[in-house]
Scaffold this active site. Structure first.
Site, PDB file in Angstrom:
ATOM      1  N   LEU A 138       0.868  -1.173   0.000  1.00 19.50           N
ATOM      2  CA  LEU A 138       0.000   0.000   0.000  1.00 19.50           C
ATOM      3  C   LEU A 138       0.901   1.218   0.000  1.00 19.50           C
ATOM      4  CD1 LEU A 138      -2.732  -0.808   2.720  1.00 19.50           C
ATOM      5  CD2 LEU A 138      -3.004  -0.902   0.233  1.00 19.50           C
ATOM      6  N   ASP A 139       0.500   2.271  -0.723  1.00 18.90           N
ATOM      7  CA  ASP A 139       1.249   3.518  -0.655  1.00 18.90           C
ATOM      8  C   ASP A 139       1.313   3.989   0.793  1.00 18.90           C
ATOM      9  OD1 ASP A 139       1.576   3.588  -3.388  1.00 18.90           O
ATOM     10  OD2 ASP A 139      -0.115   4.936  -3.749  1.00 18.90           O
ATOM     11  N   ARG A 140       2.341   4.728   1.111  1.00 22.79           N
ATOM     12  CA  ARG A 140       2.516   5.218   2.475  1.00 22.79           C
ATOM     13  C   ARG A 140       1.291   5.992   2.966  1.00 22.79           C
ATOM     14  NH1 ARG A 140       7.713   8.766   4.630  1.00 22.79           N
ATOM     15  NH2 ARG A 140       6.982   9.010   6.782  1.00 22.79           N
TER      16      ARG A 140
END
Length: 313
Positions: A138-140
């Site tokens: 997942l993106d940050r």
């Protein structure tokens, strides 16, 4: 300073990303340095340059250049407060894996200027998870459900499910503007570029990789739309770029969004990307039973939805 080493990928390491493979073998090397030597081409896989995300296969020969080892006192341990926080966000756990409701703003692993991330937290949290690996990413700035495997056999099984499109992923997001009511299927190829600064940017391009998303309108507010999104492919920034291509970027998206909209919602208390991995469905690697996970929205997200509903009254 270590010497040049050649590491052969074993059956237990098949399917690992190159960066995770190196981080396991170079535990005393600062993570930023590990990513730097990959980026500079000093790490070779079968004599060729490789990317951090490259998946390793049985018998691959990985060249590891001389690197400076950190002193024992320099090894970073994530803060105890963060470990306690993650303990309370575990949605599911068995002998093979964990599913965690990751907060927005937390990286999935250390590196690229981040000394620790979710992986390091879990490795410090669980004795039986010292070798835990990410199943997907997942993106940050994206919150929500993410799977971590405790065993390589579980990792391989879950990766195979992903390759066979057997893992269902659904997201909740708030988009700026009015979503076109008749639009559900977004089938646009995406091309990933890296700017001179090192920043990743993705754009719709006929030269890109095939990407398919389904957007389902849940609630239309005056200037925002609450959507559920089903991913068929899983490309970098896919939801964010597909949404922007419809003129409705994700609220809080500083890369592809609208500055004025982001500023307004930040004042309202949504000071991050309004994107949440809500639902995962997959087969438990050992038993093959179907596991269904629902990740609750965090408080900032639910409060913004309530405010949008009140604004429409």
């Amino acid at each position: 300073m270590s010497k040049v080493r050649f590491l052969e990928v074993t059956s237990e390491e098949v399917g690992q990303r190159l960066d995770n493979f190196l981080l396991k073998h170079l535990r005393k090397v600062p993570k930023m340095l590990v990513y730097r030597i990959i980026r500079k081409g000093e790490v070779r896989v079968n004599k060729g340059r490789a990317q951090p995300s490259q998946r390793l296969v049985l018998g691959d020969l990985v060249r590891v250049p001389p690197v400076a080892m950190a002193e024992s006192g320099e090894v970073v341990t994530p803060p105890k407060t963060q470990q306690d926080k993650i303990e309370g966000l575990i949605l599911y756990e068995d002998d093979d894996l964990l599913v965690i409701n990751k907060p927005s703003g937390m990286a999935v692993h250390g590196g690229s200027g981040v000394s620790w991330g979710l992986v390091e937290l879990v490795r410090n949290l669980r004795e039986d998870a010292r070798r835990v690996e990410l199943v997907h990413r997942l993106d940050r700035d994206t919150s929500g459900a993410i799977i971590l495997a405790k065993k390589m056999s579980a990792l391989r099984s879950l990766h195979e499910q992903i390759r066979q499109d057997q893992v269902e992923k659904r997201y909740v997001t708030l988009l700026a503007g009015q979503w076109p009511k008749a639009k559900q299927k977004v089938d646009l190829p995406l091309l990933k570029n890296t700017l001179r600064s090192g920043e990743r940017m993705v754009e719709v391009s006929p030269d890109g990789k095939p990407c398919l998303s389904y957007f389902f309108l849940q609630q239309q507010f005056k200037d925002a739309a609450l959507m559920e999104v089903k991913l068929v492919t899983g490309r970098t920034h896919q939801i964010r770029v597909h949404a922007r291509a419809q003129g409705c970027p994700v609220i809080g998206d500083e890369k592809y969004g609208f500055d004025e909209v982001n500023k307004l919602f930040k004042e309202w208390g949504m000071a991050r990307l309004a994107l949440h991995a809500k639902r995962l469905v997959f087969k438990q690697p050992s038993t093959q039973q179907t596991i269904e996970i629902e990740a609750p929205l965090f408080g900032d997200f639910t409060r913004i939805i309530k405010r949008l509903e009140q604004e429409g009254d």
